[in-house]
Design a protein around this motif. Structure first.
Motif, PDB file in Angstrom:
ATOM      1  N   LEU A  15    -107.336  79.520  26.691  1.00 54.74           N
ATOM      2  CA  LEU A  15    -107.260  78.368  25.546  1.00 54.74           C
ATOM      3  C   LEU A  15    -108.252  78.544  24.446  1.00 54.74           C
ATOM      4  O   LEU A  15    -108.026  78.457  23.579  1.00 54.74           O
ATOM      5  CB  LEU A  15    -107.384  77.109  26.499  1.00 54.74           C
ATOM      6  N   VAL A  42    -102.782  70.002  26.764  1.00 55.70           N
ATOM      7  CA  VAL A  42    -101.830  71.047  26.978  1.00 55.70           C
ATOM      8  C   VAL A  42    -100.651  70.393  27.536  1.00 55.70           C
ATOM      9  O   VAL A  42    -100.737  69.611  28.601  1.00 55.70           O
ATOM     10  CB  VAL A  42    -102.494  72.003  27.995  1.00 55.70           C
ATOM     11  N   GLN A  46    -104.473  65.880  28.984  1.00 58.54           N
ATOM     12  CA  GLN A  46    -105.806  66.318  28.716  1.00 58.54           C
ATOM     13  C   GLN A  46    -105.958  67.687  29.534  1.00 58.54           C
ATOM     14  O   GLN A  46    -105.980  67.619  30.571  1.00 58.54           O
ATOM     15  CB  GLN A  46    -106.726  65.159  28.638  1.00 58.54           C
ATOM     16  N   GLU A  47    -106.929  68.511  28.609  1.00 56.10           N
ATOM     17  CA  GLU A  47    -107.314  69.779  29.351  1.00 56.10           C
ATOM     18  C   GLU A  47    -108.680  70.161  29.154  1.00 56.10           C
ATOM     19  O   GLU A  47    -109.231  70.212  28.107  1.00 56.10           O
ATOM     20  CB  GLU A  47    -106.442  71.137  28.906  1.00 56.10           C
ATOM     21  N   ARG A  49    -110.257  72.494  31.211  1.00 57.80           N
ATOM     22  CA  ARG A  49    -110.641  74.002  31.554  1.00 57.80           C
ATOM     23  C   ARG A  49    -110.781  74.689  30.162  1.00 57.80           C
ATOM     24  O   ARG A  49    -109.650  75.038  29.887  1.00 57.80           O
ATOM     25  CB  ARG A  49    -109.676  74.304  32.571  1.00 57.80           C
ATOM     26  N   CYS A  52    -108.361  77.954  30.690  1.00 55.91           N
ATOM     27  CA  CYS A  52    -106.965  77.785  31.012  1.00 55.91           C
ATOM     28  C   CYS A  52    -106.219  78.883  30.660  1.00 55.91           C
ATOM     29  O   CYS A  52    -106.154  79.136  29.298  1.00 55.91           O
ATOM     30  CB  CYS A  52    -106.803  76.126  30.858  1.00 55.91           C
ATOM     31  N   GLN A  58     -95.455  76.792  26.372  1.00 59.56           N
ATOM     32  CA  GLN A  58     -96.477  75.675  26.288  1.00 59.56           C
ATOM     33  C   GLN A  58     -96.730  75.320  25.069  1.00 59.56           C
ATOM     34  O   GLN A  58     -96.718  75.800  23.942  1.00 59.56           O
ATOM     35  CB  GLN A  58     -97.556  76.077  27.148  1.00 59.56           C
TER      36      GLN A  58
END
Length: 73
Positions: A15, A42, A46-47, A49, A52, A58
């Protein structure tokens, strides 16, 4: 919203590196800082990491930017 297309030439991209590759930041470290703020979604979730794995199909959203990740044909 500004829509961006990213062609993925491998299995996945991390990411923080994706944010750098599409020009939303200058480095992977800056990408990690953006993710840490909680401003990245993502597939609508909410992301937090920073590394990631993002795969083809995606959708990543950062503020007013939407990145569609596609596999290279």
């Amino acid at each position: 919203m500004q829509e961006l297309d990213f062609e993925l030439d491998r299995d996945y991209v991390e990411l923080n590196q994706l944010l750098k590759l599409v020009g939303l930041c200058d480095s992977g470290g800056a990408g990690k800082a953006i993710v840490a703020t909680g401003a990245v979604l993502v597939d609508g979730v909410q992301e937090l990491r920073k590394t990631c794995k993002i795969h083809a199909g995606q959708v990543v959203q950062v503020e007013d930017f939407v990145i569609h990740v596609h596999a290279v044909d």
